[in-house]
Design an enzyme around this catalytic site. Structure first.
Site, PDB file in Angstrom:
ATOM      1  N   LYS A 182      -6.858   3.525 -11.633  1.00  0.00           N
ATOM      2  CA  LYS A 182      -5.884   2.585 -12.241  1.00  0.00           C
ATOM      3  C   LYS A 182      -5.636   1.506 -11.197  1.00  0.00           C
ATOM      4  O   LYS A 182      -4.830   1.688 -10.294  1.00  0.00           O
ATOM      5  CB  LYS A 182      -4.605   3.355 -12.566  1.00  0.00           C
ATOM      6  CG  LYS A 182      -3.787   2.807 -13.718  1.00  0.00           C
ATOM      7  CD  LYS A 182      -3.316   1.374 -13.579  1.00  0.00           C
ATOM      8  CE  LYS A 182      -2.062   1.251 -12.732  1.00  0.00           C
ATOM      9  NZ  LYS A 182      -1.829  -0.160 -12.312  1.00  0.00           N
ATOM     10  N   PRO A 183      -6.351   0.356 -11.308  1.00  0.00           N
ATOM     11  CA  PRO A 183      -6.176  -0.690 -10.300  1.00  0.00           C
ATOM     12  C   PRO A 183      -4.855  -1.426 -10.521  1.00  0.00           C
ATOM     13  O   PRO A 183      -4.256  -1.306 -11.588  1.00  0.00           O
ATOM     14  CB  PRO A 183      -7.353  -1.629 -10.575  1.00  0.00           C
ATOM     15  CG  PRO A 183      -7.606  -1.491 -12.040  1.00  0.00           C
ATOM     16  CD  PRO A 183      -7.262  -0.071 -12.394  1.00  0.00           C
ATOM     17  N   ALA A 184      -4.445  -2.182  -9.532  1.00  0.00           N
ATOM     18  CA  ALA A 184      -3.206  -2.955  -9.649  1.00  0.00           C
ATOM     19  C   ALA A 184      -3.361  -4.033 -10.711  1.00  0.00           C
ATOM     20  O   ALA A 184      -4.441  -4.603 -10.888  1.00  0.00           O
ATOM     21  CB  ALA A 184      -2.875  -3.589  -8.304  1.00  0.00           C
ATOM     22  N   GLY A 238       0.456   2.347  -2.167  1.00  0.00           N
ATOM     23  CA  GLY A 238       1.384   1.357  -2.709  1.00  0.00           C
ATOM     24  C   GLY A 238       2.744   1.507  -2.068  1.00  0.00           C
ATOM     25  O   GLY A 238       2.853   1.981  -0.926  1.00  0.00           O
ATOM     26  N   THR A 240       6.623   2.658  -1.215  1.00  0.00           N
ATOM     27  CA  THR A 240       7.294   3.944  -1.024  1.00  0.00           C
ATOM     28  C   THR A 240       8.075   4.309  -2.293  1.00  0.00           C
ATOM     29  O   THR A 240       8.126   5.478  -2.680  1.00  0.00           O
ATOM     30  CB  THR A 240       8.224   3.868   0.202  1.00  0.00           C
ATOM     31  OG1 THR A 240       7.431   3.413   1.302  1.00  0.00           O
ATOM     32  CG2 THR A 240       8.809   5.214   0.564  1.00  0.00           C
ATOM     33  N   GLY A 243       5.645   5.690  -4.698  1.00  0.00           N
ATOM     34  CA  GLY A 243       5.166   6.947  -4.107  1.00  0.00           C
ATOM     35  C   GLY A 243       6.121   8.102  -4.383  1.00  0.00           C
ATOM     36  O   GLY A 243       5.705   9.214  -4.722  1.00  0.00           O
ATOM     37  N   GLU A 260      -0.438   6.879   0.533  1.00  0.00           N
ATOM     38  CA  GLU A 260      -0.466   5.903   1.626  1.00  0.00           C
ATOM     39  C   GLU A 260       0.598   4.874   1.285  1.00  0.00           C
ATOM     40  O   GLU A 260       0.392   4.036   0.411  1.00  0.00           O
ATOM     41  CB  GLU A 260      -1.834   5.210   1.707  1.00  0.00           C
ATOM     42  CG  GLU A 260      -3.015   6.123   1.992  1.00  0.00           C
ATOM     43  CD  GLU A 260      -3.015   6.680   3.404  1.00  0.00           C
ATOM     44  OE1 GLU A 260      -2.135   6.311   4.203  1.00  0.00           O
ATOM     45  OE2 GLU A 260      -3.900   7.501   3.691  1.00  0.00           O
ATOM     46  N   ARG A 288      -3.221 -11.494   8.574  1.00  0.00           N
ATOM     47  CA  ARG A 288      -4.271 -11.060   7.660  1.00  0.00           C
ATOM     48  C   ARG A 288      -3.636 -10.860   6.280  1.00  0.00           C
ATOM     49  O   ARG A 288      -2.565 -10.267   6.154  1.00  0.00           O
ATOM     50  CB  ARG A 288      -4.880  -9.752   8.160  1.00  0.00           C
ATOM     51  CG  ARG A 288      -6.168  -9.385   7.477  1.00  0.00           C
ATOM     52  CD  ARG A 288      -6.917  -8.367   8.316  1.00  0.00           C
ATOM     53  NE  ARG A 288      -6.101  -7.187   8.549  1.00  0.00           N
ATOM     54  CZ  ARG A 288      -6.355  -5.975   8.059  1.00  0.00           C
ATOM     55  NH1 ARG A 288      -7.414  -5.774   7.311  1.00  0.00           N
ATOM     56  NH2 ARG A 288      -5.578  -4.953   8.333  1.00  0.00           N
ATOM     57  N   CYS A 294      -0.058  -3.005   4.752  1.00  0.00           N
ATOM     58  CA  CYS A 294       0.915  -1.982   5.148  1.00  0.00           C
ATOM     59  C   CYS A 294       0.815  -1.681   6.640  1.00  0.00           C
ATOM     60  O   CYS A 294       1.703  -1.056   7.209  1.00  0.00           O
ATOM     61  CB  CYS A 294       0.740  -0.729   4.321  1.00  0.00           C
ATOM     62  SG  CYS A 294      -0.945  -0.195   4.259  1.00  0.00           S
ATOM     63  N   GLU A 392       9.924  -3.645   5.791  1.00  0.00           N
ATOM     64  CA  GLU A 392       8.597  -4.243   5.837  1.00  0.00           C
ATOM     65  C   GLU A 392       8.672  -5.626   5.168  1.00  0.00           C
ATOM     66  O   GLU A 392       9.104  -5.738   4.022  1.00  0.00           O
ATOM     67  CB  GLU A 392       7.688  -3.317   5.031  1.00  0.00           C
ATOM     68  CG  GLU A 392       6.245  -3.527   5.216  1.00  0.00           C
ATOM     69  CD  GLU A 392       5.438  -2.487   4.434  1.00  0.00           C
ATOM     70  OE1 GLU A 392       5.916  -1.948   3.416  1.00  0.00           O
ATOM     71  OE2 GLU A 392       4.298  -2.237   4.850  1.00  0.00           O
ATOM     72  N   SER A 452      -8.337  -0.235  11.613  1.00  0.00           N
ATOM     73  CA  SER A 452      -8.851   0.620  10.545  1.00  0.00           C
ATOM     74  C   SER A 452     -10.366   0.478  10.378  1.00  0.00           C
ATOM     75  O   SER A 452     -10.900  -0.618  10.408  1.00  0.00           O
ATOM     76  CB  SER A 452      -8.149   0.260   9.236  1.00  0.00           C
ATOM     77  OG  SER A 452      -8.607   1.112   8.228  1.00  0.00           O
TER      78      SER A 452
END
Ligand code: ADP
Length: 489
Positions: A182-184, A238, A240, A243, A260, A288, A294, A392, A452
């Protein structure tokens, strides 16, 4: 380069369920916009729980045979997928820039990064081994196998429209799971493009499914994925807030869950640091994707001895950044993804300024470029009562705080309830070991702002999430450990 996205803006795409390119059962669609200029760049099916149920059922059916394929077969199909993604790198990058606004050079970088997970898991597929553990009973053998958990739902965000899908899907597929992606809603076109190459690579029908849905339908689709008994696990990247919702929804079925979530990365510059390295890393880590990552540095803590020098060098570099439409040559900074993001960044900065922060550069929307641009901004005089200190930012805003001692820097770094990435700059070897041990995060960058990669475990501590993605640990979310005792030998 001629791509579908440039030659046919607003073209209708279909989702992919059970090996079929499909419209929504309801017939509904939603538009995808270019955040740089508001133009419609695509139209996709607005799927709901009816479509998702079909996808889950077909993924469950496909799992019955996909789980019995050999690691070599899965490795080869993943490798073909990787090769196709590499061949079509430019096209994918252009689609990504059109729907996410990130500069083309960054979209290309993300495709390379996302592809590296497909390559990594195609290689890892054949390296996953069980154990034979010596038994203390001569008549018994202890065997340990890793088995795929089944159907997994992958719910992904807009800030890395390719990599977040690839990192999850390649890991799941490599061990024999089947997936419902399920993409954004802001960036479904990149996801659809990836799945086109997955089909071409030869994944059997039902193994890879993608369900596109609008923000309105996302909560119901998410709930179904979490609660349907045929789904074995969920992997989510995505906010919190979402989540937490998914964690609750997965509780009843005791579903396997990878999360994540957000971070609030400290970026500490100690007095021994190489300032030029720290400044370059600050730019990479902060700007970036226009600050919308995140792992973006969020709290800049600079030791008082080098504060003025650091700020001077930083301002010089920030003023040179070129902002604009991501598909234009030389652009380094694009727009924010949507209006709520722009409003959030604007409010955060206004709140800080109203409480005494000083604007060194930027500090307002760049309205001459479009509706969603925000100037790269540097603020000093940050205090703990400001929102930017605690949350954030997810925007191109650097907040600088002065500190005196290592203890103070660590105390500030650790005084929040999330812990994803953290960065620090130091040439003092003892300090490097001490600080990396004591920073309460899942990933530490020492003298490095970009950490990463597919070989390393990505993930957080505290409320930043559960589990690790990438590396040899990245398959753990998708496998059960099966212990078999062979007795009476
Ligand atoms: P962001 O703030 O970065 O948009 P979100 O956590 O809101 O992050 O969105 C990440 C993904 O979660 C997107 O695919 C979005 O559609 C999905 N999503 C949003 N709300 C829910 C929900 N209640 N349940 C399941 N998925 C959701």
């Amino acid at each position: 380069i001629q791509t579908g996205i440039k030659s046919a803006p607003g073209q209708y795409e279909k989702a992919y369920i059970n090996g079929q390119w499909s419209s929504a059962i309801s017939g509904e669609t939603f538009d995808v916009f270019n955040p740089a200029n508001g133009q419609v760049v695509g139209k996709v099916p607005d799927m709901n729980t009816d479509d998702t149920l079909v996808a889950i059922n077909s993924a469950f059916k496909a799992f019955q045979s996909w789980k019995n394929t050999t690691a070599k077969e899965r490795s080869q199909i993943l490798r073909r997928w990787y090769n196709l993604l590499v061949e079509n790198q430019n096209k994918i990058a252009e689609i990504m820039t059109a729907e996410s606004g990130k500069p083309l050079i960054e979209s290309n970088g993300e495709v390379t990064y996302g592809n590296s997970f497909v390559e990594w898991f195609s290689e890892l597929a054949r390296q996953i081994r069980g154990d034979i553990i010596p038994s203390s009973f001569p008549s018994k053998k202890i065997l340990v196998h890793h088995q795929p958990i089944g159907v997994v739902g992958l719910i992904t965000p807009w800030n890395f429209p390719h990599a977040m899908i690839a990192r999850k899907a390649a890991a799941a597929l490599s061990v024999g799971c089947t997936v419902v992606i399920k993409p954004a809603e802001d960036t479904p076109l990149t996801g659809i493009e990836l799945v086109k190459y997955a089909e071409e690579a030869g994944f059997p029908p039902g193994v890879v499914n993608i369900v596109t849905s609008s923000r309105e339908n996302a909560p119901d689709v998410g709930r179904l994925l979490c609660e349907n008994h045929l789904v074995a696990g969920i992997s989510f990247t995505g906010s919190t807030t979402v989540g937490r919702i998914l964690y609750k929804q997965c509780a009843y079925g005791i579903k396997r869950l990878g999360l994540e979530l957000g971070g609030n990365a400290p970026f500490i510059v100690f007095k021994s640091a190489k300032l030029d390295t720290a400044v370059s890393s600050a730019l990479v880590s902060k700007f970036r994707n226009c600050g919308q990552t995140c792992v973006a540095a969020n709290r800049f803590l600079i030791q008082e001895d080098v504060f003025d020098d650091f700020v001077e060098k930083l301002v010089e570099r920030v003023k040179l950044l070129k902002m604009g439409n991501g598909s234009d040559t030389g652009v380094q900074l694009g727009p924010l993804i949507n209006q709520p993001q722009l409003d959030k960044v604007t409010n955060f900065v206004n709140d800080a300024v109203s409480k005494g922060a000083k604007i060194i550069t930027g500090g307002r929307p760049a309205t001459h470029l479009g509706n969603l641009f925000y100037e790269p901004t540097i603020l000093t005089g940050i205090t703990p009562d400001m929102i930017v200190y605690n949350e954030e930012i997810f925007g191109p805003v650097i907040c600088l705080t002065k500190f005196k001692t290592e203890e103070e820097a660590l105390q500030i770094s650790n005084c929040c309830d999330v812990g994803l990435a953290g960065y620090f700059f130091s040439e003092d070897i003892s300090q490097i070991f001490r600080v990396s041990k004591n920073m309460e995060v899942g990933m530490v960058g020492v003298n490095e702002g970009l950490i990463s990669c597919s070989e390393a475990p990505f993930g957080g501590v505290k409320q930043s999430g559960l589990g690790r993605e990438g590396s040899h640990l990245g398959v753990e979310d998708y496998t059960y450990v099966k212990y078999t005792c062979i007795g009476n030998l």
